[in-house]
Motif scaffolding. Structure first.
Motif, PDB file in Angstrom:
ATOM      1  N   ALA A  35       0.830  -1.206   0.000  1.00 49.30           N
ATOM      2  CA  ALA A  35       0.000   0.000   0.000  1.00 49.30           C
ATOM      3  C   ALA A  35       0.866   1.259   0.000  1.00 49.30           C
ATOM      4  CB  ALA A  35      -0.932  -0.009   1.208  1.00 49.30           C
ATOM      5  N   GLN A  36       1.928   1.253   0.795  1.00 55.60           N
ATOM      6  CA  GLN A  36       2.812   2.411   0.826  1.00 55.60           C
ATOM      7  C   GLN A  36       3.488   2.617  -0.518  1.00 55.60           C
ATOM      8  OE1 GLN A  36       5.396   1.577   4.139  1.00 55.60           O
ATOM      9  NE2 GLN A  36       4.044   2.585   5.600  1.00 55.60           N
ATOM     10  N   LEU A  37       3.984   1.547  -1.104  1.00 50.91           N
ATOM     11  CA  LEU A  37       4.672   1.658  -2.382  1.00 50.91           C
ATOM     12  C   LEU A  37       3.744   2.182  -3.466  1.00 50.91           C
ATOM     13  CD1 LEU A  37       7.084   1.216  -4.258  1.00 50.91           C
ATOM     14  CD2 LEU A  37       6.324  -1.168  -4.523  1.00 50.91           C
ATOM     15  N   HIS A  38       2.542   1.629  -3.535  1.00 52.63           N
ATOM     16  CA  HIS A  38       1.615   2.033  -4.590  1.00 52.63           C
ATOM     17  C   HIS A  38       1.009   3.410  -4.334  1.00 52.63           C
ATOM     18  CE1 HIS A  38       2.232  -1.670  -6.692  1.00 52.63           C
ATOM     19  NE2 HIS A  38       1.875  -2.383  -5.644  1.00 52.63           N
ATOM     20  N   GLY A  39       1.201   3.936  -3.122  1.00 49.43           N
ATOM     21  CA  GLY A  39       0.728   5.277  -2.812  1.00 49.43           C
ATOM     22  C   GLY A  39       1.788   6.354  -2.976  1.00 49.43           C
ATOM     23  N   LEU A  40       3.004   5.945  -3.301  1.00 48.77           N
ATOM     24  CA  LEU A  40       4.089   6.914  -3.456  1.00 48.77           C
ATOM     25  C   LEU A  40       3.915   7.760  -4.717  1.00 48.77           C
ATOM     26  CD1 LEU A  40       7.263   4.767  -2.651  1.00 48.77           C
ATOM     27  CD2 LEU A  40       6.258   6.548  -1.227  1.00 48.77           C
ATOM     28  N   GLN A  41       4.363   8.994  -4.623  1.00 53.07           N
ATOM     29  CA  GLN A  41       4.468   9.820  -5.823  1.00 53.07           C
ATOM     30  C   GLN A  41       5.856   9.565  -6.395  1.00 53.07           C
ATOM     31  OE1 GLN A  41       3.601  13.864  -4.620  1.00 53.07           O
ATOM     32  NE2 GLN A  41       1.472  13.588  -5.202  1.00 53.07           N
ATOM     33  N   TRP A  42       5.929   8.570  -7.233  1.00 57.27           N
ATOM     34  CA  TRP A  42       7.209   8.149  -7.811  1.00 57.27           C
ATOM     35  C   TRP A  42       6.922   7.733  -9.233  1.00 57.27           C
ATOM     36  CZ3 TRP A  42      10.305   3.292  -5.806  1.00 57.27           C
ATOM     37  CH2 TRP A  42      11.575   3.267  -6.392  1.00 57.27           C
ATOM     38  N   ILE A  43       7.424   8.515 -10.157  1.00 54.92           N
ATOM     39  CA  ILE A  43       7.161   8.296 -11.573  1.00 54.92           C
ATOM     40  C   ILE A  43       8.496   8.207 -12.298  1.00 54.92           C
ATOM     41  CG2 ILE A  43       6.100   9.271 -13.652  1.00 54.92           C
ATOM     42  CD1 ILE A  43       4.158  10.751 -11.769  1.00 54.92           C
ATOM     43  N   GLY A  44       8.549   7.320 -13.247  1.00 59.37           N
ATOM     44  CA  GLY A  44       9.747   7.176 -14.059  1.00 59.37           C
ATOM     45  C   GLY A  44      10.169   5.730 -14.176  1.00 59.37           C
ATOM     46  N   ALA A  45      11.274   5.548 -14.878  1.00 53.79           N
ATOM     47  CA  ALA A  45      11.763   4.195 -15.153  1.00 53.79           C
ATOM     48  C   ALA A  45      12.140   3.452 -13.879  1.00 53.79           C
ATOM     49  CB  ALA A  45      12.964   4.259 -16.101  1.00 53.79           C
ATOM     50  N   ASP A  46      12.768   4.147 -12.936  1.00 50.44           N
ATOM     51  CA  ASP A  46      13.140   3.490 -11.682  1.00 50.44           C
ATOM     52  C   ASP A  46      11.898   3.031 -10.918  1.00 50.44           C
ATOM     53  OD1 ASP A  46      15.833   3.832 -12.159  1.00 50.44           O
ATOM     54  OD2 ASP A  46      16.005   5.634 -10.909  1.00 50.44           O
ATOM     55  N   ALA A  47      10.878   3.869 -10.902  1.00 47.35           N
ATOM     56  CA  ALA A  47       9.632   3.513 -10.218  1.00 47.35           C
ATOM     57  C   ALA A  47       8.982   2.308 -10.883  1.00 47.35           C
ATOM     58  CB  ALA A  47       8.670   4.696 -10.222  1.00 47.35           C
ATOM     59  N   THR A  48       8.934   2.322 -12.176  1.00 48.79           N
ATOM     60  CA  THR A  48       8.343   1.205 -12.923  1.00 48.79           C
ATOM     61  C   THR A  48       9.105  -0.084 -12.656  1.00 48.79           C
ATOM     62  OG1 THR A  48       7.561   2.712 -14.645  1.00 48.79           O
ATOM     63  CG2 THR A  48       7.727   0.369 -15.225  1.00 48.79           C
ATOM     64  N   ARG A  49      10.415   0.007 -12.695  1.00 46.45           N
ATOM     65  CA  ARG A  49      11.256  -1.173 -12.452  1.00 46.45           C
ATOM     66  C   ARG A  49      11.071  -1.687 -11.015  1.00 46.45           C
ATOM     67  NH1 ARG A  49      15.156   0.347 -15.001  1.00 46.45           N
ATOM     68  NH2 ARG A  49      16.100   1.776 -13.523  1.00 46.45           N
ATOM     69  N   PHE A  50      11.108  -0.762 -10.047  1.00 45.85           N
ATOM     70  CA  PHE A  50      10.977  -1.188  -8.653  1.00 45.85           C
ATOM     71  C   PHE A  50       9.606  -1.793  -8.391  1.00 45.85           C
ATOM     72  CE2 PHE A  50      10.284  -0.982  -4.141  1.00 45.85           C
ATOM     73  CZ  PHE A  50      11.515  -1.369  -3.624  1.00 45.85           C
ATOM     74  N   ASN A  51       8.558  -1.157  -8.887  1.00 47.13           N
ATOM     75  CA  ASN A  51       7.210  -1.707  -8.713  1.00 47.13           C
ATOM     76  C   ASN A  51       7.105  -3.100  -9.329  1.00 47.13           C
ATOM     77  OD1 ASN A  51       5.032   0.047  -7.410  1.00 47.13           O
ATOM     78  ND2 ASN A  51       6.154   1.526  -8.657  1.00 47.13           N
ATOM     79  N   GLY A  52       7.717  -3.270 -10.481  1.00 49.18           N
ATOM     80  CA  GLY A  52       7.707  -4.584 -11.128  1.00 49.18           C
ATOM     81  C   GLY A  52       8.458  -5.622 -10.304  1.00 49.18           C
TER      82      GLY A  52
END
Length: 89
Positions: A35-52
């Motif tokens: 929930a914390q991760l998906h609620g972060l304001q984090w956009i970009g390639a690093d965010a996409t990679r980390f979420n994946g």
């Protein structure tokens, strides 16, 4: 070694309960972090990679740990029941 063979079923059941409690705690941590991760304001390639990586690797690995703890608890409880049956005969 004293020659004791068997187990204290009550102690083994308590241990199984602790295993289950710890599995529940891991599941709670997974849910909180997700929930914390998906609620972060984090956009970009690093965010996409980390979420994946979180969704595809880390979270499933943590679920595997909690499932393994639950399986171990089930085995311990089954062993305690077998001990009680053996002791009753």
């Amino acid at each position: 070694m004293s020659g004791f063979e068997g187990m204290d079923p009550q102690a083994v059941r308590a241990f199984a309960g602790q295993l289950t409690s710890d599995a529940d705690q891991i599941d709670s941590i997974i849910n909180t972090l997700s929930a914390q991760l998906h609620g972060l304001q984090w956009i970009g390639a690093d965010a996409t990679r980390f979420n994946g990586e979180w969704d595809g690797t880390y979270r499933p690995q943590l679920h595997s740990v909690s499932n393994a703890l639950r399986s171990a608890a089930n085995v311990a409880n089954a062993n305690a029941a077998q001990q009680e049956q053996a002791s009753a005969t």
